[in-house]
Design a protein around this motif. Structure first.
Motif, PDB file in Angstrom:
ATOM      1  N   THR A 238       0.827  -1.196   0.000  1.00 23.47           N
ATOM      2  CA  THR A 238       0.000   0.000   0.000  1.00 23.47           C
ATOM      3  C   THR A 238       0.865   1.251   0.000  1.00 23.47           C
ATOM      4  O   THR A 238       2.055   1.210   0.312  1.00 23.47           O
ATOM      5  N   ALA A 247      -3.936   0.980  -2.779  1.00 23.07           N
ATOM      6  CA  ALA A 247      -3.203  -0.121  -3.412  1.00 23.07           C
ATOM      7  C   ALA A 247      -2.173   0.476  -4.357  1.00 23.07           C
ATOM      8  O   ALA A 247      -2.260   1.645  -4.738  1.00 23.07           O
ATOM      9  N   GLY A 312      -3.379  -3.000  -7.575  1.00 26.11           N
ATOM     10  CA  GLY A 312      -3.235  -3.770  -6.357  1.00 26.11           C
ATOM     11  C   GLY A 312      -3.075  -5.257  -6.619  1.00 26.11           C
ATOM     12  O   GLY A 312      -2.866  -5.695  -7.758  1.00 26.11           O
ATOM     13  N   ASN A 316      -5.091  -6.875  -1.355  1.00 22.98           N
ATOM     14  CA  ASN A 316      -5.586  -5.542  -1.023  1.00 22.98           C
ATOM     15  C   ASN A 316      -7.087  -5.565  -0.752  1.00 22.98           C
ATOM     16  O   ASN A 316      -7.818  -6.428  -1.246  1.00 22.98           O
TER      17      ASN A 316
END
Length: 338
Positions: A238, A247, A312, A316
């Motif tokens: 992240t 993400a 992501g 995530n």
């Protein structure tokens, strides 16, 4: 009489000999033809520039490309120029007999959202985008979004990495991009045609006609996005955007290394990806993971500004993916307007 009997015996013997030889002769001819096919087919495949790896790559572009140099015989170039069919690109040959899907199939208007099962989280609305009603129906679409791997989703959202035969979390990510672009005054179309079910390895073969149709139906496109999410990461990654976690995004661009089919404009795609990436890193540091060059076309030969965007990973949350989608769409709108 003895002579006539002898002649009859010779005739009978000859007929018996021929009848006994016919089955064995047919078997011998079949074996010869089978042997010839075994010798000629591999040579034809090799002459056309195919390899087991390149054939696999049409359905699985992440597969390692063949290391042999690209060979394009003069007759292939002539056929490509006269008919538009590249004999070295097997999917293109197959597509000639596979009609494109009807326009209504899988097409979602910019203001509509796909239906999903109950999830753990609720999608976040971007201020000034998702909650804003903007009528762009009379404007030409400048961005088209589709998903080669529709089933990809986020484990915290739906409890699994894929929802087979459905549009997963990546479709919500694509829709959020549409909403943000609409808030910036840019019309985007979002295609929800499913390509990865029931036969996952041929996903790119099936998404090719969809991407081609989007380009043909929207003649002023400035960007063609195939939205995915990454997988296989041991932990989620992240970045911090304001007071939210986002993400991370990876942009994938296919090159023309060792391909048995042409991809002449990959450098334009790469330049476009770098432009978006630089702006993304400048405005939202850490959201961009990298711009990756990979062997394969990923349908990116259809438009100079075609890229694959992985938002992501399956680790995530959906909220984190939506934040990343807003960041990406915001900078994309800026790049398109320049």
């Amino acid at each position: 009489m003895p002579g006539r009997v002898a002649v009859q015996r010779v005739a009978v013997w000859r007929d018996w000999k021929l009848s006994s030889l016919l089955p064995s002769t047919a078997a011998l001819i079949f074996c010869i033809l089978l042997w010839a096919a075994g010798q000629l087919v591999p040579r034809f495949v090799s002459w056309q520039g195919y390899s087991f790896q390149s054939l696999l790559a049409w359905g699985l572009p992440h597969a390692v490309a063949d290391n042999t140099e690209e060979q394009r015989p003069l007759v292939n170039l002539a056929l490509l120029g006269l008919t538009g069919i590249d004999p070295q690109y097997l999917p293109g040959i197959l597509e000639q007999g596979l009609p494109a899907a009807p326009e209504a199939r899988g097409m979602a208007a910019a203001s509509s959202a796909p239906t999903f099962g109950a999830g753990v989280e609720h999608p976040l609305n971007a201020a000034g985008s998702s909650g804003q009603s903007v009528d762009l129906s009379q404007q030409p679409a400048l961005v088209a979004i589709y998903h080669t791997h529709n089933a990809e989703t986020y484990i915290p959202y739906q409890g699994q990495a894929k929802v087979e035969g459905q549009n997963g979390g990546v479709s919500l990510v694509g829709q959020e991009m549409v909403n943000v672009l609409a808030g910036a005054g840019i019309r985007a179309v979002h295609d929800l045609t499913i390509h990865d079910y029931p036969d996952f390895p041929t996903s790119y073969l099936k998404s090719g006609p969809t991407a081609s149709r989007l380009v043909q139906q929207n003649t002023q496109l400035q960007a063609l996005l195939d939205v995915h999410r990454d997988a296989g990461l041991p932990v989620k990654e992240t970045a911090h955007v304001g007071n939210e976690d986002s993400a991370r995004i990876m942009i994938v661009v296919g090159n023309d290394n060792h391909l048995p089919y042409p991809h002449w404009q990959w450098q334009e795609n790469y330049a476009f990806a770098q432009k978006v990436a630089h702006r993304l890193q400048e405005q939202y540091p850490g959201v961009l993971k990298q711009v990756m060059l990979k062997d394969g076309r990923y349908n990116q030969h259809l438009l100079p500004h075609a890229i694959l965007v992985e938002v992501g990973s399956d680790k995530n949350t959906l909220n984190e993916a939506l934040v990343a989608a807003r960041c990406f769409a915001t900078v994309l709108a800026e790049v398109i307007k320049e």
